[in-house]
Write a protein that holds these residues in place. Structure first.
Motif, PDB file in Angstrom:
ATOM      1  N   ASP A   1     -38.765  71.873   3.888  1.00 47.05           N
ATOM      2  CA  ASP A   1     -39.821  72.752   3.391  1.00 47.05           C
ATOM      3  C   ASP A   1     -40.890  72.907   4.463  1.00 47.05           C
ATOM      4  N   VAL A   2     -40.479  73.486   5.603  1.00 47.49           N
ATOM      5  CA  VAL A   2     -41.328  73.669   6.778  1.00 47.49           C
ATOM      6  C   VAL A   2     -40.983  75.015   7.405  1.00 47.49           C
ATOM      7  N   PRO A   3     -41.865  75.554   8.261  1.00 47.87           N
ATOM      8  CA  PRO A   3     -41.591  76.884   8.827  1.00 47.87           C
ATOM      9  C   PRO A   3     -40.466  76.924   9.862  1.00 47.87           C
ATOM     10  N   ILE A   4     -40.313  75.858  10.685  1.00 52.80           N
ATOM     11  CA  ILE A   4     -39.294  75.877  11.743  1.00 52.80           C
ATOM     12  C   ILE A   4     -38.504  74.574  11.701  1.00 52.80           C
ATOM     13  N   VAL A   5     -37.186  74.710  11.580  1.00 53.96           N
ATOM     14  CA  VAL A   5     -36.269  73.571  11.625  1.00 53.96           C
ATOM     15  C   VAL A   5     -35.316  73.794  12.791  1.00 53.96           C
ATOM     16  N   VAL A   6     -35.190  72.797  13.653  1.00 54.92           N
ATOM     17  CA  VAL A   6     -34.188  72.829  14.722  1.00 54.92           C
ATOM     18  C   VAL A   6     -33.215  71.690  14.421  1.00 54.92           C
ATOM     19  N   THR A   7     -31.961  72.029  14.183  1.00 55.40           N
ATOM     20  CA  THR A   7     -31.002  71.039  13.713  1.00 55.40           C
ATOM     21  C   THR A   7     -29.632  71.321  14.317  1.00 55.40           C
ATOM     22  N   THR A   8     -28.649  70.529  13.919  1.00 54.86           N
ATOM     23  CA  THR A   8     -27.279  70.741  14.377  1.00 54.86           C
ATOM     24  C   THR A   8     -26.514  71.575  13.361  1.00 54.86           C
ATOM     25  N   THR A   9     -25.471  72.232  13.808  1.00 54.03           N
ATOM     26  CA  THR A   9     -24.608  72.949  12.866  1.00 54.03           C
ATOM     27  C   THR A   9     -23.945  71.972  11.906  1.00 54.03           C
ATOM     28  N   VAL A  10     -23.719  70.740  12.345  1.00 52.37           N
ATOM     29  CA  VAL A  10     -23.176  69.717  11.447  1.00 52.37           C
ATOM     30  C   VAL A  10     -24.125  69.507  10.276  1.00 52.37           C
ATOM     31  N   GLN A  11     -25.395  69.270  10.573  1.00 51.60           N
ATOM     32  CA  GLN A  11     -26.378  69.027   9.525  1.00 51.60           C
ATOM     33  C   GLN A  11     -26.520  70.234   8.602  1.00 51.60           C
ATOM     34  N   LEU A  12     -26.557  71.433   9.173  1.00 52.97           N
ATOM     35  CA  LEU A  12     -26.739  72.639   8.367  1.00 52.97           C
ATOM     36  C   LEU A  12     -25.582  72.863   7.419  1.00 52.97           C
ATOM     37  N   PHE A  13     -24.368  72.955   7.939  1.00 57.42           N
ATOM     38  CA  PHE A  13     -23.237  73.353   7.096  1.00 57.42           C
ATOM     39  C   PHE A  13     -22.759  72.216   6.194  1.00 57.42           C
ATOM     40  N   GLU A  14     -22.854  70.985   6.651  1.00 54.36           N
ATOM     41  CA  GLU A  14     -22.470  69.894   5.759  1.00 54.36           C
ATOM     42  C   GLU A  14     -23.502  69.689   4.656  1.00 54.36           C
ATOM     43  N   SER A  15     -24.717  70.176   4.834  1.00 55.02           N
ATOM     44  CA  SER A  15     -25.696  70.185   3.747  1.00 55.02           C
ATOM     45  C   SER A  15     -25.398  71.321   2.767  1.00 55.02           C
ATOM     46  N   ILE A  16     -25.014  72.472   3.291  1.00 56.36           N
ATOM     47  CA  ILE A  16     -24.696  73.608   2.421  1.00 56.36           C
ATOM     48  C   ILE A  16     -23.543  73.268   1.487  1.00 56.36           C
ATOM     49  N   PHE A  17     -22.548  72.553   1.988  1.00 55.59           N
ATOM     50  CA  PHE A  17     -21.358  72.250   1.181  1.00 55.59           C
ATOM     51  C   PHE A  17     -21.323  70.781   0.737  1.00 55.59           C
ATOM     52  N   ALA A  18     -22.494  70.164   0.647  1.00 57.49           N
ATOM     53  CA  ALA A  18     -22.586  68.771   0.208  1.00 57.49           C
ATOM     54  C   ALA A  18     -22.549  68.681  -1.310  1.00 57.49           C
ATOM     55  N   ASN A  19     -22.244  67.482  -1.799  1.00 56.71           N
ATOM     56  CA  ASN A  19     -22.379  67.235  -3.239  1.00 56.71           C
ATOM     57  C   ASN A  19     -23.369  66.117  -3.524  1.00 56.71           C
ATOM     58  N   ARG A  20     -23.777  65.368  -2.487  1.00 54.00           N
ATOM     59  CA  ARG A  20     -24.739  64.287  -2.687  1.00 54.00           C
ATOM     60  C   ARG A  20     -26.147  64.842  -2.841  1.00 54.00           C
ATOM     61  N   THR A  21     -26.933  64.195  -3.684  1.00 55.38           N
ATOM     62  CA  THR A  21     -28.279  64.692  -3.977  1.00 55.38           C
ATOM     63  C   THR A  21     -29.159  64.709  -2.736  1.00 55.38           C
ATOM     64  N   SER A  22     -29.116  63.653  -1.935  1.00 56.37           N
ATOM     65  CA  SER A  22     -30.025  63.540  -0.797  1.00 56.37           C
ATOM     66  C   SER A  22     -29.778  64.619   0.238  1.00 56.37           C
ATOM     67  N   ARG A  23     -28.536  65.058   0.364  1.00 53.09           N
ATOM     68  CA  ARG A  23     -28.221  66.066   1.371  1.00 53.09           C
ATOM     69  C   ARG A  23     -28.332  67.478   0.801  1.00 53.09           C
ATOM     70  N   ALA A  24     -27.941  67.656  -0.459  1.00 49.60           N
ATOM     71  CA  ALA A  24     -27.944  68.987  -1.057  1.00 49.60           C
ATOM     72  C   ALA A  24     -29.344  69.475  -1.405  1.00 49.60           C
ATOM     73  N   ARG A  25     -30.322  68.595  -1.481  1.00 51.17           N
ATOM     74  CA  ARG A  25     -31.654  69.007  -1.947  1.00 51.17           C
ATOM     75  C   ARG A  25     -32.306  70.035  -1.034  1.00 51.17           C
ATOM     76  N   LYS A  26     -31.889  70.110   0.234  1.00 52.27           N
ATOM     77  CA  LYS A  26     -32.508  71.063   1.147  1.00 52.27           C
ATOM     78  C   LYS A  26     -31.920  72.470   1.036  1.00 52.27           C
ATOM     79  N   LEU A  27     -30.773  72.636   0.343  1.00 46.40           N
ATOM     80  CA  LEU A  27     -30.088  73.925   0.339  1.00 46.40           C
ATOM     81  C   LEU A  27     -30.965  75.049  -0.187  1.00 46.40           C
TER      82      LEU A  27
END
Length: 673
Positions: free
Chosen positions: A272-298
């Motif tokens: 919940d910030v204006p600019i995020v610089v991350t890895t494609t691993v973090q981005l896409f594995e969060s999009i298709f995650a099922n765990r609460t801690s990772r999916a909460r950012k979707l």
């Protein structure tokens, strides 16, 4: 009521007075809300049932809601077991009415969004109750408008100081085109810019201006490798300020206050910030995650601009699911996507690529002729006779400033030794058998040799093509995929200090690894034999990827069908941007090995120590590591595997001396959790 009944244990399902399974209770009660659409009830059931344990597979959730003992526990104080059983019998089927698989996947994605909203709200409410100070850390980030203004001023200053040259002229024209395109409607864009064209800042300025124009909440820049990420994040911090950038990946230096602070730690939880610089691993594995801690950012990915840097590096076996996810974000959630690279992949929909994307718009018009004007390298294509490494060492030894890129670790070691014998001097060697800290030291020595004007001969695997900022007048590259050849060219005359650099492509005596690298070689070979091939023509890469994708399985794990069946847990388990099921990290005896191991023994595991150990790891085959653990070659402390000093020789030049077949083959990939 929950606080009172649970003794202020607001986020715990049970206490001393007995279990209160509010997750199952909520899922059951949501089925009774007949005034709601069936899709809505289904979303509520999945989200509420999973808001502690994670999104389940469809059949797993169905069985959970059908167990009488769970029903009895869940409805304690609500309605009778008889009523619950009757309600369940009347509604044995709660899957939505038959529809197409595409419609099912759209619903599947929407349920992910609902789940993300619920999980984040649950975490934030609990945090606000228990730790108001932590909650306040989430506030006071600069606005999109302020960041756009900061970046505009920064680039204006760079242009004012820049000399009058072709490179700087082209950069200004690319920037102007990006600013003009930023007012275009939201959707899917490509930013195809050659090396040296200012792509990093141009992509961010387009994204911020586009977000400002359309009222979007944030910019998410995702890159395939942490090495590239760290370079880009530093560029953004210089332009925007240390208070503006969330750098989110597993290798963030916890001792660098610019990169990790209490505020950035909490921001990394939900983006919940204006600019995020991350890895494609973090981005896409969060999009298709099922765990609460990772999916909460979707849900915070919705209403954003996503910049995918080096987009050609997206893993081909997951490409169908990735592109479908991006299409859904653009169509249903107000997202704009930018594919940014010098070697633009062919992601547009066409007859032989129905999984592709529609209405992709290029930001930089072809009329600018950027690639022609910034051409700095002449490519010499090979004849088709393999070159033995002894012969190649003779050729390379004639140069005092040269880089050679080979397919395999064993190739790099063999050629480096032959080159030393030929020249009587020590060449530099780089491969993933060396831990990251070791490779960093070699790159530092590379720069020192150059500053002293000493001969500089480097032999490397393809890892040097992945975000390593080096510049050579002559580069030799083992014949491989066209994208890899172009990446090698990016290490040749990179700064444009010479009229022309030379990239010599040779046929190695060994083949690239099986799978995609070998297929890419076959496609490139056929293209070269068809006629002249230019790496300075974006159309070459369109042809390359158009021929490469149809011969690959773009949904190797059948994730699209799994998604259409609402099997969230199975999807999350199978969706891995980097396949590491057969490999595992091991800490090697180098650098601060002894000190860090002693600290782990005395202090126990903690986040800081895990981060400090990462630069000393090498990925090896799990079966090899298991064998070493069984024979004492390696030991495990607090879940971390260590190579015992002296058990396996760690060479100060070549790294871990093991059977080369027992080590991960994906040289250029960095696993990021």
């Amino acid at each position: 009521m929950i606080r009172r009944e649970n003794g202020f244990k607001a986020h715990i399902e049970g206490d001393a007075s007995g279990p209160r399974d509010h997750s199952t209770a909520g899922a059951i009660l949501s089925r009774q809300l007949d005034h709601l659409d069936g899709d809505v009830r289904m979303a509520l059931m999945f989200a509420i049932a999973g808001h502690h344990a994670g999104l389940a597979d469809f059949e797993q959730l169905r069985r959970r809601l059908a167990q009488p003992e769970l029903l009895e526990s869940a409805i304690r104080g609500g309605y009778s077991r008889t009523e619950a059983a009757a309600e369940h019998a009347e509604r044995p089927q709660w899957l939505p009415a038959p529809r197409s698989d595409d419609e099912k996947r759209a619903l599947e994605f929407w349920i992910r969004m609902v789940f993300s909203c619920l999980c984040d709200a649950d975490f934030l409410d609990t945090e606000r109750f228990f730790d108001e100070g932590r909650s306040q850390l989430r506030e006071s980030w600069p606005s999109i408008e302020e960041l756009a203004a900061r970046l505009g001023r920064h680039v204006d200053e760079l242009e004012a100081r820049a000399s009058a040259s072709v490179v700087n002229t082209v950069r200004r024209e690319i920037r102007a085109a990006a600013l003009q395109a930023s007012s275009s409607p939201r959707g899917i864009f490509t930013l195809t810019v050659p090396t040296g064209g200012g792509k990093t800042l141009t992509a961010m300025e387009f994204a911020l201006q586009h977000a400002k124009t359309h009222g979007l909440a944030r910019v998410i820049v995702a890159v395939p490798l942490t090495a590239i990420l760290e370079q880009n994040a530093e560029v953004y911090r210089r332009a925007l300020g240390d208070d503006a950038v969330l750098e989110h990946h597993s290798a963030v230096d916890v001792d660098d206050p610019r990169r990790e602070t209490p505020r950035t730690r909490v921001a990394a939880e939900n983006w919940d910030v204006p600019i995020v610089v991350t890895t494609t691993v973090q981005l896409f594995e969060s999009i298709f995650a099922n765990r609460t801690s990772r999916a909460r950012k979707l849900h915070n990915v919705a209403g954003s601009v996503i910049v995918l840097d080096e987009a050609q590096a997206l893993p081909v076996p997951l490409l169908h699911t990735i592109l479908d996810g991006l299409r859904t974000l653009v169509r249903d959630y107000g997202v704009t996507v930018v594919f940014s690279t010098a070697t633009q992949p062919a992601f547009a929909r066409r007859a032989h690529f129905p999984q592709g994307l529609d209405e992709m718009r290029e930001i930089v018009p072809a009329s600018l002729r950027c690639f022609d004007r910034l051409k700095r390298v002449r490519v010499e294509w090979p004849d088709w006779a393999p070159v033995e490494y002894a012969q190649l060492a003779e050729q390379v030894g004639e140069h005092e400033d040269v880089l050679v890129i080979v397919h395999r670790r064993s190739d790099a070691r063999e050629l480096a030794l032959l080159l030393d014998e030929r020249t009587g001097a020590s060449s530099l060697h780089l491969s993933a058998l060396m831990c990251p800290a070791h490779r960093t030291r070699v790159l530092r020595e590379l720069k020192e040799r150059r500053s002293r004007h000493q001969p500089l001969r480097v032999v490397s695997t393809q890892l040097i093509e992945a975000g390593v900022d080096v510049d050579f007048p002559v580069v030799y590259r083992a014949f491989g995929g066209l994208d890899s050849i172009a990446q090698a060219a990016g290490r040749c005359n990179r700064e444009g200090l010479r009229d022309e650099g030379v990239l010599r492509v040779f046929v190695a005596p060994t083949s690239p690894p099986k799978g995609l690298p070998r297929s890419a070689l076959g496609v490139t070979r056929s293209m070269v034999r068809e006629g002249p091939l230019s790496i300075d023509d974006p159309r070459s890469f369109q042809r390359f990827f158009e021929q490469l994708y149809p011969v690959q399985d773009l949904d190797a794990k059948e994730l699209q069908a799994t998604r259409a069946n609402f099997n969230y847990r199975t999807v999350a388990g199978a969706f891995r941007m980097v396949e590491n099921d057969w490999s595992a990290p091991v800490v090697v005896p180098w650098g601060d090995f002894a000190t860090l191991r002693a600290q782990l023994n005395s202090q126990g595991a903690n986040r800081r120590l895990y981060r400090a150990l990462q630069p000393l790891t090498v990925n090896v085959a799990r079966k090899s590591l298991d064998r070493w653990l069984g024979t004492g070659v390696a030991t495990e402390v607090e879940g971390v595997a260590f190579i015992e000093p002296g058990a396996l020789q760690y060479d100060e030049r070549f790294g871990l001396r093991v059977d080369l077949e027992g080590v991960q083959t994906a040289e250029s990939l960095v696993i990021d959790e």
